[in-house]
Structures are given as structure tokens and as C-alpha cells.
Design a protein around this motif. Structure first.
Motif, PDB file in Angstrom:
ATOM      1  N   ARG A   1       0.837  -1.219   0.000  1.00 16.12           N
ATOM      2  CA  ARG A   1       0.000   0.000   0.000  1.00 16.12           C
ATOM      3  C   ARG A   1       0.858   1.250   0.000  1.00 16.12           C
ATOM      4  O   ARG A   1       0.571   2.224  -0.702  1.00 16.12           O
ATOM      5  CB  ARG A   1      -0.927   0.000   1.209  1.00 16.12           C
ATOM      6  N   TRP A   2       1.922   1.243   0.808  1.00 14.86           N
ATOM      7  CA  TRP A   2       2.814   2.401   0.892  1.00 14.86           C
ATOM      8  C   TRP A   2       3.451   2.680  -0.463  1.00 14.86           C
ATOM      9  O   TRP A   2       3.452   3.811  -0.934  1.00 14.86           O
ATOM     10  CB  TRP A   2       3.886   2.153   1.959  1.00 14.86           C
ATOM     11  N   LYS A   3       3.984   1.642  -1.119  1.00 14.42           N
ATOM     12  CA  LYS A   3       4.642   1.845  -2.410  1.00 14.42           C
ATOM     13  C   LYS A   3       3.635   2.350  -3.444  1.00 14.42           C
ATOM     14  O   LYS A   3       3.935   3.254  -4.217  1.00 14.42           O
ATOM     15  CB  LYS A   3       5.309   0.563  -2.894  1.00 14.42           C
ATOM     16  N   GLN A   4       2.458   1.795  -3.459  1.00 19.13           N
ATOM     17  CA  GLN A   4       1.429   2.223  -4.399  1.00 19.13           C
ATOM     18  C   GLN A   4       1.101   3.701  -4.195  1.00 19.13           C
ATOM     19  O   GLN A   4       0.986   4.461  -5.161  1.00 19.13           O
ATOM     20  CB  GLN A   4       0.180   1.363  -4.225  1.00 19.13           C
ATOM     21  N   MET A   5       0.968   4.129  -2.953  1.00 14.92           N
ATOM     22  CA  MET A   5       0.664   5.543  -2.663  1.00 14.92           C
ATOM     23  C   MET A   5       1.833   6.436  -3.066  1.00 14.92           C
ATOM     24  O   MET A   5       1.632   7.510  -3.634  1.00 14.92           O
ATOM     25  CB  MET A   5       0.345   5.729  -1.176  1.00 14.92           C
ATOM     26  N   GLU A   6       3.064   6.020  -2.761  1.00 11.28           N
ATOM     27  CA  GLU A   6       4.233   6.840  -3.095  1.00 11.28           C
ATOM     28  C   GLU A   6       4.386   6.992  -4.606  1.00 11.28           C
ATOM     29  O   GLU A   6       4.663   8.083  -5.093  1.00 11.28           O
ATOM     30  CB  GLU A   6       5.512   6.233  -2.493  1.00 11.28           C
ATOM     31  N   LEU A   7       4.194   5.901  -5.350  1.00 10.10           N
ATOM     32  CA  LEU A   7       4.342   5.983  -6.795  1.00 10.10           C
ATOM     33  C   LEU A   7       3.224   6.784  -7.452  1.00 10.10           C
ATOM     34  O   LEU A   7       3.400   7.323  -8.542  1.00 10.10           O
ATOM     35  CB  LEU A   7       4.420   4.579  -7.404  1.00 10.10           C
ATOM     36  N   ALA A   8       2.082   6.882  -6.801  1.00 10.85           N
ATOM     37  CA  ALA A   8       0.969   7.662  -7.339  1.00 10.85           C
ATOM     38  C   ALA A   8       1.219   9.169  -7.194  1.00 10.85           C
ATOM     39  O   ALA A   8       0.610   9.970  -7.902  1.00 10.85           O
ATOM     40  CB  ALA A   8      -0.329   7.274  -6.637  1.00 10.85           C
ATOM     41  N   MET A   9       2.108   9.555  -6.287  1.00 14.50           N
ATOM     42  CA  MET A   9       2.413  10.973  -6.071  1.00 14.50           C
ATOM     43  C   MET A   9       3.465  11.425  -7.083  1.00 14.50           C
ATOM     44  O   MET A   9       4.118  10.618  -7.723  1.00 14.50           O
ATOM     45  CB  MET A   9       2.906  11.192  -4.643  1.00 14.50           C
TER      46      MET A   9
END
Length: 121
Positions: A103-111
Motif C-alpha cells: 500500500r505504501w509503495k502504491q501511494m508513493e508511486l501515485a504521487m
């Protein structure tokens, strides 16, 4: 960047460590290690790292040597579980769910993260 394949192999199966690599005057943690470092030190700068050679996108956390020393210096020098190697520092970190990392990686890459492209090797 330190040996990309070694970093990648450590992070693919990294259930309980923070690996830090010294590069160009700063310390970097990749993937699972970056997520854990961000949990401990919220002031980390998060970046995307794109390897054109291996066609993979990694997330990394950057922290200055001074900030690392200020925040974790006592722990790094006093803990017998910390391993200091020629190419990296290995810090035990006993808890993190794989779901949290995903979840963290998905959120970071979306930014809109700063992006670093690695040269073809």
C-alpha cells in the motif's frame, strides 16, 4: 548507486531489516527498507529510481548523514544487532506487514515524486 542487483536481491525477500547505502554524501534505503525507514524517520525524502537496464521502478528514501546521526546515532553505535559492512548498514526492524509495504509503495508511486534515472549498465 551501489550494486543494483545486490540491492534488489536484498529487498525482494526482506522481512525484517533496514539496509542503508552511502551514496554521494547521503544515505539511501530502497523498497521495504525505505518503507521502514520512513516509519522511523518521517523526514526522509522519497524518490523513484528507474533502472533503464532492468526496466524496473524502485522507491527509495534519502536521508543526510547528519540527520541519520542525529536521529539514530545512539542506537546505531549501541545496538549489537546493527551490522556495519563495507557497502551498507543493516539494521534489524522486526515488524512490518507485506500489505503495509504494498500500500505504501502504491501511494508513493501515485504521487509526483522526484525521479532518478539510472544509466544503462
Amino acid at each position: 548507486m551501489n550494486d543494483f542487483l545486490k540491492i534488489l536481491s536484498r529487498e525482494v525477500d526482506n522481512p525484517d531489516r533496514i539496509y542503508l547505502y552511502f551514496e554521494n554524501g547521503n544515505w539511501y534505503a530502497y523498497e521495504h527498507s525505505a518503507c521502514r525507514l520512513k516509519q522511523v524517520l518521517s523526514e526522509c525524502c522519497i524518490q523513484q529510481v528507474i533502472s533503464l537496464t532492468y526496466q524496473v521502478v524502485l522507491v527509495r528514501a534519502q536521508i543526510s548523514g547528519q540527520h541519520l546521526e542525529n536521529e539514530l546515532g545512539d542506537f546505531l553505535t549501541a545496538s549489537p544487532a546493527v551490522s556495519v559492512c563495507d557497502t551498507h548498514i543493516e539494521i534489524p526492524f522486526r515488524w512490518q506487514s507485506p500489505v503495509i509495504f504494498d500500500r505504501w509503495k502504491q501511494m508513493e508511486l501515485a504521487m509526483q515524486l522526484p525521479c532518478v534515472e539510472l544509466e544503462n549498465v
